[in-house]
Design a protein around this motif. Structure first.
Motif, PDB file in Angstrom:
ATOM      1  N   MET A   1      51.127  43.233  45.118  1.00 21.46           N
ATOM      2  CA  MET A   1      50.056  44.065  45.685  1.00 21.46           C
ATOM      3  C   MET A   1      49.839  43.684  47.152  1.00 21.46           C
ATOM      4  N   THR A   2      49.751  44.674  48.031  1.00 26.37           N
ATOM      5  CA  THR A   2      49.496  44.419  49.440  1.00 26.37           C
ATOM      6  C   THR A   2      48.027  44.673  49.745  1.00 26.37           C
ATOM      7  N   THR A   3      47.642  44.342  50.978  1.00 23.03           N
ATOM      8  CA  THR A   3      46.251  44.558  51.381  1.00 23.03           C
ATOM      9  C   THR A   3      45.984  46.011  51.743  1.00 23.03           C
ATOM     10  N   ASP A   4      47.016  46.864  51.696  1.00 23.18           N
ATOM     11  CA  ASP A   4      46.837  48.246  52.142  1.00 23.18           C
ATOM     12  C   ASP A   4      46.706  49.258  51.009  1.00 23.18           C
ATOM     13  N   ASP A   5      46.859  48.819  49.757  1.00 20.12           N
ATOM     14  CA  ASP A   5      46.909  49.794  48.666  1.00 20.12           C
ATOM     15  C   ASP A   5      45.832  49.554  47.617  1.00 20.12           C
ATOM     16  N   LEU A   6      44.630  49.220  48.047  1.00 22.01           N
ATOM     17  CA  LEU A   6      43.553  48.918  47.116  1.00 22.01           C
ATOM     18  C   LEU A   6      42.660  50.136  46.893  1.00 22.01           C
ATOM     19  N   GLY A   7      42.472  50.485  45.626  1.00 20.47           N
ATOM     20  CA  GLY A   7      41.499  51.503  45.277  1.00 20.47           C
ATOM     21  C   GLY A   7      40.194  50.856  44.856  1.00 20.47           C
ATOM     22  N   LEU A   8      39.168  51.664  44.650  1.00 18.55           N
ATOM     23  CA  LEU A   8      37.854  51.143  44.292  1.00 18.55           C
ATOM     24  C   LEU A   8      37.904  50.337  43.001  1.00 18.55           C
ATOM     25  N   ALA A   9      38.617  50.828  42.001  1.00 21.05           N
ATOM     26  CA  ALA A   9      38.690  50.116  40.730  1.00 21.05           C
ATOM     27  C   ALA A   9      39.355  48.752  40.902  1.00 21.05           C
ATOM     28  N   GLN A  10      40.385  48.676  41.752  1.00 23.98           N
ATOM     29  CA  GLN A  10      41.050  47.408  42.003  1.00 23.98           C
ATOM     30  C   GLN A  10      40.131  46.443  42.730  1.00 23.98           C
ATOM     31  N   VAL A  11      39.379  46.937  43.670  1.00 19.97           N
ATOM     32  CA  VAL A  11      38.441  46.088  44.404  1.00 19.97           C
ATOM     33  C   VAL A  11      37.421  45.476  43.445  1.00 19.97           C
ATOM     34  N   VAL A  12      36.879  46.300  42.554  1.00 20.22           N
ATOM     35  CA  VAL A  12      35.897  45.814  41.582  1.00 20.22           C
ATOM     36  C   VAL A  12      36.517  44.762  40.675  1.00 20.22           C
ATOM     37  N   THR A  13      37.717  45.034  40.182  1.00 22.68           N
ATOM     38  CA  THR A  13      38.408  44.096  39.289  1.00 22.68           C
ATOM     39  C   THR A  13      38.701  42.778  39.988  1.00 22.68           C
ATOM     40  N   MET A  14      39.200  42.851  41.201  1.00 19.83           N
ATOM     41  CA  MET A  14      39.566  41.646  41.933  1.00 19.83           C
ATOM     42  C   MET A  14      38.343  40.822  42.281  1.00 19.83           C
ATOM     43  N   THR A  15      37.274  41.486  42.682  1.00 20.72           N
ATOM     44  CA  THR A  15      36.045  40.773  43.027  1.00 20.72           C
ATOM     45  C   THR A  15      35.520  39.996  41.832  1.00 20.72           C
ATOM     46  N   ALA A  16      35.473  40.643  40.677  1.00 17.36           N
ATOM     47  CA  ALA A  16      34.968  39.981  39.476  1.00 17.36           C
ATOM     48  C   ALA A  16      35.868  38.825  39.055  1.00 17.36           C
ATOM     49  N   TYR A  17      37.169  39.001  39.199  1.00 17.84           N
ATOM     50  CA  TYR A  17      38.106  37.978  38.749  1.00 17.84           C
ATOM     51  C   TYR A  17      38.013  36.706  39.584  1.00 17.84           C
ATOM     52  N   VAL A  18      37.966  36.836  40.904  1.00 16.03           N
ATOM     53  CA  VAL A  18      38.016  35.638  41.748  1.00 16.03           C
ATOM     54  C   VAL A  18      36.661  34.953  41.888  1.00 16.03           C
TER      55      VAL A  18
END
Length: 212
Positions: A1-18
Motif C-alpha cells: 500500500m502506498t501513501t497515495d491510494d487511501l480511501g476513507l475506509a482504509q484511513v479509519v481501519t489504519m487509524t484504529a489498528y495503529v
C-alpha cells in the motif's frame, strides 16, 4: 500500500489498528515505560503521573538520537528530575537504537517492575504500535500492560488521529507502521496483541527467534 491510494475506509481501519492508547486507571500505580524519543510530551506524561503517586517507577529508554545527537534516555531522566521526579524512581536505558532495543536493553528494569507487582504502561507516539508488539514479544512475563499514546509534533504541526492523512510527515509514518506491524506479525516475528479487559495482551506464544 502506498501513501497515495487511501480511501476513507482504509484511513479509519489504519487509524484504529495503529492506535496504542489503552491507558491505565488514573489511580492505579504502574511502571511507566517511555520509548526513546526527543519529544518532550512523554516526559510530561510520566512526570505528571509520578507526582500524583500513580507511577512509582519510571523507565526511560533511548540511545543517540540520529537527528540531533542527544542521548535520549539520560536527557529524559534530566527533564524528569527538573519536573520534580525523584532520581531514585527513574531507571535509564541509554544504548538502544530502535524500538525493539528499547525493550531488550531494558529487560532488567522491566523485571524489577514485574517483581514489584507493577504493570507497565508504555508511553509512545499514539500510532507507534510496534512499541506494543515489542513489549509483548521481548519482555517475558509481562502479560497485561497499558499504552499511553501522545500526539507528536513534526514541522511545528502535531500528527493527530484526524489529521495524519494530510500531514506530510504523518501520512508516511502511519502507513509504514500499519504495514510493518501486520507483516511482522504474519511472518511470526512479533506476537499478535489485542485489547482485553482494558489492557493490551499477547494472543500467542513468542516466536522462537524474533528478529530485530
Amino acid at each position: 500500500m502506498t501513501t497515495d491510494d487511501l480511501g476513507l475506509a482504509q484511513v479509519v481501519t489504519m487509524t484504529a489498528y495503529v492506535d496504542v492508547h489503552v491507558p491505565p486507571p488514573e489511580d492505579l500505580p504502574v511502571a511507566v515505560f517511555v520509548f526513546g524519543t526527543k519529544q518532550i510530551r512523554p516526559v510530561e506524561i510520566a512526570a505528571g503521573r509520578h507526582l500524583r503517586g500513580a507511577a512509582p517507577l519510571v523507565i526511560v529508554t533511548g540511545g543517540v538520537n540520529r537527528h540531533d545527537g542527544r542521548v535520549e534516555g539520560p536527557w529524559m531522566r534530566d527533564e524528569l528530575i527538573a519536573r520534580g521526579v525523584a532520581a531514585s524512581a527513574i531507571r535509564v536505558e541509554e544504548t538502544s537504537a530502535n524500538t525493539e532495543e528499547n525493550v531488550r536493553n531494558a529487560l532488567a528494569h522491566i523485571g524489577e517492575a514485574i517483581d514489584g507487582g507493577l504493570r507497565l504502561a508504555a508511553v509512545s507516539k499514539w500510532y507507534h504500535r510496534r512499541a506494543i508488539h515489542a513489549l509483548a514479544t521481548h519482555a517475558p512475563g509481562i502479560e497485561a500492560f497499558y499504552g499511553i499514546g501522545y500526539e507528536p509534533g513534526y514541522g511545528g504541526t502535531p500528527i493527530t488521529r484526524g489529521t495524519w492523512p494530510d500531514h506530510s510527515d504523518g501520512r508516511p509514518r502511519v502507513v509504514r507502521e500499519f504495514g510493518e506491524c501486520r507483516r511482522r506479525v504474519a511472518d511470526g516475528e512479533w506476537r499478535e496483541v489485542a485489547v482485553e479487559g482494558g489492557a493490551w495482551r499477547a494472543l500467542r506464544a513468542s516466536p522462537a527467534s524474533p528478529t530485530g
